[in-house]
Design a protein around this motif. Structure first.
Motif, mmCIF file in Angstrom:
data_model
loop_
_atom_site.group_PDB
_atom_site.id
_atom_site.type_symbol
_atom_site.label_atom_id
_atom_site.label_comp_id
_atom_site.label_asym_id
_atom_site.label_seq_id
_atom_site.Cartn_x
_atom_site.Cartn_y
_atom_site.Cartn_z
ATOM 1 N N LYS A 1 55.351 -10.427 18.933
ATOM 2 C CA LYS A 1 54.122 -9.936 19.572
ATOM 3 C C LYS A 1 53.966 -8.431 19.369
ATOM 4 O O LYS A 1 52.883 -7.946 19.058
ATOM 5 N N GLU A 2 55.059 -7.684 19.542
ATOM 6 C CA GLU A 2 55.023 -6.238 19.351
ATOM 7 C C GLU A 2 54.666 -5.885 17.907
ATOM 8 O O GLU A 2 53.868 -4.978 17.661
ATOM 9 N N TYR B 1 52.981 -7.738 15.776
ATOM 10 C CA TYR B 1 51.589 -8.103 15.545
ATOM 11 C C TYR B 1 50.645 -7.053 16.129
ATOM 12 O O TYR B 1 49.681 -6.638 15.488
ATOM 13 N N GLU B 2 50.943 -6.612 17.327
ATOM 14 C CA GLU B 2 50.099 -5.598 17.980
ATOM 15 C C GLU B 2 50.142 -4.267 17.235
ATOM 16 O O GLU B 2 49.153 -3.533 17.203
ATOM 17 N N ALA B 3 51.272 -3.950 16.606
ATOM 18 C CA ALA B 3 51.411 -2.697 15.857
ATOM 19 C C ALA B 3 50.822 -2.795 14.453
ATOM 20 O O ALA B 3 50.623 -1.779 13.790
ATOM 21 N N CYS B 4 50.511 -3.992 14.026
ATOM 22 C CA CYS B 4 49.992 -4.235 12.676
ATOM 23 C C CYS B 4 48.555 -3.710 12.576
ATOM 24 O O CYS B 4 47.756 -3.930 13.486
ATOM 25 N N GLU C 1 44.699 -3.568 11.853
ATOM 26 C CA GLU C 1 43.718 -4.640 12.053
ATOM 27 C C GLU C 1 43.441 -5.415 10.769
ATOM 28 O O GLU C 1 43.350 -6.642 10.781
ATOM 29 N N LYS D 1 46.264 -8.098 10.023
ATOM 30 C CA LYS D 1 46.670 -9.079 11.036
ATOM 31 C C LYS D 1 46.586 -10.513 10.514
ATOM 32 O O LYS D 1 47.430 -11.338 10.837
#
Length: 95
Positions: free
Chosen positions: A17-18, A20-23, A25, A28
């Motif tokens: 999750k971390e 993905y959130e740091a990826c 936009e 993604k």
């Protein structure tokens, strides 16, 4: 028995999750494809660069794309599996 040199790494749900959130936009969807399929980035990259929608094989809610031609050395690939809804919402990746 000779050691293989393979190191197993287990990523937690929170770490995924971390990441993905740091990826960024615009990456993604590629991240999701890598996570869902378990494929190597090099194989997914080659698949997206030469993508031909006619090669998608659909079996119910699951689809796969042949990637055996992308194998190199000891890094083999045969198919990239994904949910059929994935590419319907992500067609901009390969166009």
């Amino acid at each position: 028995m000779q050691k293989s040199g393979v190191v197993e790494v287990y990523v937690s749900d929170n770490e995924m999750k971390e990441a993905y959130e740091a990826c960024p936009e615009d990456m993604k969807t590629v991240f999701q494809l890598l996570a869902y399929s378990g494929s190597r980035l090099t194989h997914v990259h080659k698949m997206l660069q030469s993508f031909d929608e006619r090669k998608i094989i659909v079996d119910g809610d699951v689809a796969y794309y042949p990637t055996a031609s992308f194998s190199e050395g000891m890094k083999h690939t045969f198919e990239v599996f994904f949910c059929t809804l994935f590419f319907k919402k992500s067609s901009s990746l390969y166009r």
